[in-house]
Design a protein around this motif. Structure first.
Motif, short mmCIF file in Angstrom:
data_model
loop_
_atom_site.label_atom_id
_atom_site.label_comp_id
_atom_site.label_asym_id
_atom_site.label_seq_id
_atom_site.Cartn_x
_atom_site.Cartn_y
_atom_site.Cartn_z
N ALA A 211 0.83 -1.21 0.00
CA ALA A 211 0.00 0.00 0.00
C ALA A 211 0.87 1.26 0.00
CB ALA A 211 -0.94 0.00 1.19
N GLY A 212 2.05 1.17 0.61
CA GLY A 212 2.98 2.29 0.60
C GLY A 212 2.51 3.53 1.33
N LEU A 213 1.67 3.33 2.32
CA LEU A 213 1.14 4.48 3.06
C LEU A 213 2.09 4.88 4.18
CD1 LEU A 213 -2.54 3.25 3.38
CD2 LEU A 213 -1.66 4.98 1.81
N PRO A 214 2.38 6.17 4.29
CA PRO A 214 3.22 6.61 5.39
C PRO A 214 2.43 6.56 6.70
CG PRO A 214 2.44 8.51 4.17
CD PRO A 214 1.97 7.28 3.43
N PRO A 215 3.11 6.33 7.81
CA PRO A 215 2.39 6.35 9.10
C PRO A 215 1.92 7.77 9.40
CG PRO A 215 4.75 6.06 9.45
CD PRO A 215 4.52 6.02 7.97
N SER A 216 0.89 7.88 10.18
CA SER A 216 0.39 9.21 10.53
C SER A 216 1.32 9.85 11.56
CB SER A 216 -1.03 9.12 11.08
OG SER A 216 -1.03 8.36 12.26
N GLU A 217 1.30 11.15 11.57
CA GLU A 217 2.08 11.89 12.54
C GLU A 217 1.36 11.85 13.89
OE1 GLU A 217 2.81 15.84 11.05
OE2 GLU A 217 3.24 15.06 9.05
N PRO A 218 2.12 11.81 14.98
CA PRO A 218 1.47 11.81 16.31
C PRO A 218 0.54 13.01 16.47
CG PRO A 218 3.82 11.38 16.52
CD PRO A 218 3.57 11.77 15.08
N GLY A 219 -0.68 12.75 16.91
CA GLY A 219 -1.65 13.80 17.14
C GLY A 219 -2.37 14.29 15.90
N LYS A 220 -2.01 13.75 14.73
CA LYS A 220 -2.67 14.16 13.49
C LYS A 220 -3.81 13.19 13.19
CE LYS A 220 -2.07 14.73 8.54
NZ LYS A 220 -1.26 14.40 7.38
N TYR A 221 -4.95 13.74 12.87
CA TYR A 221 -6.11 12.92 12.55
C TYR A 221 -6.47 13.12 11.08
CZ TYR A 221 -6.41 12.56 17.58
OH TYR A 221 -6.12 12.32 18.88
N TYR A 222 -6.92 12.05 10.45
CA TYR A 222 -7.33 12.11 9.06
C TYR A 222 -8.80 12.47 8.97
CZ TYR A 222 -2.95 9.72 8.06
OH TYR A 222 -1.63 9.39 7.96
N GLN B 229 -12.47 12.27 6.73
CA GLN B 229 -13.18 11.15 6.13
C GLN B 229 -12.63 10.80 4.74
OE1 GLN B 229 -15.49 9.33 7.70
NE2 GLN B 229 -15.78 7.96 5.97
N GLU B 230 -12.37 11.80 3.93
CA GLU B 230 -11.86 11.55 2.58
C GLU B 230 -10.47 10.90 2.62
OE1 GLU B 230 -10.49 14.24 -1.16
OE2 GLU B 230 -12.45 14.72 -0.29
N GLN B 231 -9.62 11.35 3.51
CA GLN B 231 -8.28 10.77 3.63
C GLN B 231 -8.35 9.31 4.10
OE1 GLN B 231 -6.93 13.89 6.26
NE2 GLN B 231 -5.36 14.51 4.78
N ILE B 232 -9.26 9.04 5.02
CA ILE B 232 -9.44 7.66 5.51
C ILE B 232 -9.92 6.77 4.37
CG2 ILE B 232 -10.84 6.19 7.03
CD1 ILE B 232 -10.72 8.53 9.08
N GLU B 233 -10.88 7.24 3.60
CA GLU B 233 -11.39 6.44 2.48
C GLU B 233 -10.31 6.19 1.44
OE1 GLU B 233 -14.99 8.25 1.02
OE2 GLU B 233 -15.98 8.02 2.96
N THR B 234 -9.46 7.17 1.20
CA THR B 234 -8.36 7.00 0.25
C THR B 234 -7.38 5.94 0.75
OG1 THR B 234 -8.56 9.28 -0.49
CG2 THR B 234 -6.46 8.19 -0.91
N ARG B 235 -7.08 5.97 2.04
CA ARG B 235 -6.17 4.98 2.62
C ARG B 235 -6.81 3.58 2.60
NH1 ARG B 235 -1.79 7.36 5.54
NH2 ARG B 235 -1.69 5.63 7.00
N LEU B 236 -8.11 3.51 2.88
CA LEU B 236 -8.82 2.22 2.82
C LEU B 236 -8.77 1.64 1.41
CD1 LEU B 236 -11.99 2.86 5.01
CD2 LEU B 236 -10.14 1.25 5.48
N PHE B 237 -8.96 2.48 0.42
CA PHE B 237 -8.90 2.05 -0.98
C PHE B 237 -7.53 1.44 -1.26
CE2 PHE B 237 -7.98 2.87 -5.46
CZ PHE B 237 -9.10 2.34 -6.07
N ALA B 238 -6.47 2.10 -0.84
CA ALA B 238 -5.11 1.61 -1.07
C ALA B 238 -4.88 0.28 -0.37
CB ALA B 238 -4.08 2.64 -0.60
N VAL B 239 -5.34 0.15 0.87
CA VAL B 239 -5.14 -1.10 1.63
C VAL B 239 -5.94 -2.24 1.00
CG1 VAL B 239 -5.53 -2.23 3.86
CG2 VAL B 239 -4.51 0.06 3.78
N ARG B 240 -7.18 -1.97 0.60
CA ARG B 240 -7.99 -3.02 -0.03
C ARG B 240 -7.33 -3.56 -1.29
NH1 ARG B 240 -12.89 0.35 1.18
NH2 ARG B 240 -13.84 -0.67 2.95
N HIS B 241 -6.85 -2.68 -2.13
CA HIS B 241 -6.23 -3.11 -3.37
C HIS B 241 -4.88 -3.79 -3.12
CE1 HIS B 241 -9.17 -1.78 -6.28
NE2 HIS B 241 -9.42 -0.81 -5.44
N ALA B 242 -4.15 -3.32 -2.14
CA ALA B 242 -2.89 -3.95 -1.79
C ALA B 242 -3.13 -5.35 -1.23
CB ALA B 242 -2.12 -3.10 -0.77
#
Length: 66
Positions: A25-36, A38-51
């Motif tokens: 998926a190649g997703l970078p880890p989130s920064e401490p205290g940073k929240y995503y 809804q759109e960012q979460i869905e984009t990450r979910l899309f990447a994980v599902r396909h990976a």
């Protein structure tokens, strides 16, 4: 195979593939205290599902060729 056994097998397969999935998926880890949002979460979910589909397909291809 009972439905519970099948569910356990699928869960184990998912957990076994999780490290490869996250690397693909190649997703970078989130920064401490940073929240995503809804759109960012869905984009990450899309990447994980396909990976995950790619990781599962790769493993199945390698296992059947052995």
């Amino acid at each position: 195979m009972t439905e519970q056994n099948e569910q356990q097998r699928r869960y184990k397969e998912f957990m076994d593939l999780l490290p490869l999935t996250l690397n693909l998926a190649g997703l970078p880890p989130s920064e401490p205290g940073k929240y995503y949002n809804q759109e960012q979460i869905e984009t990450r979910l899309f990447a994980v599902r396909h990976a995950y589909k790619a990781a599962r397909g790769l493993v199945r291809e390698l296992v059947t060729k052995s």
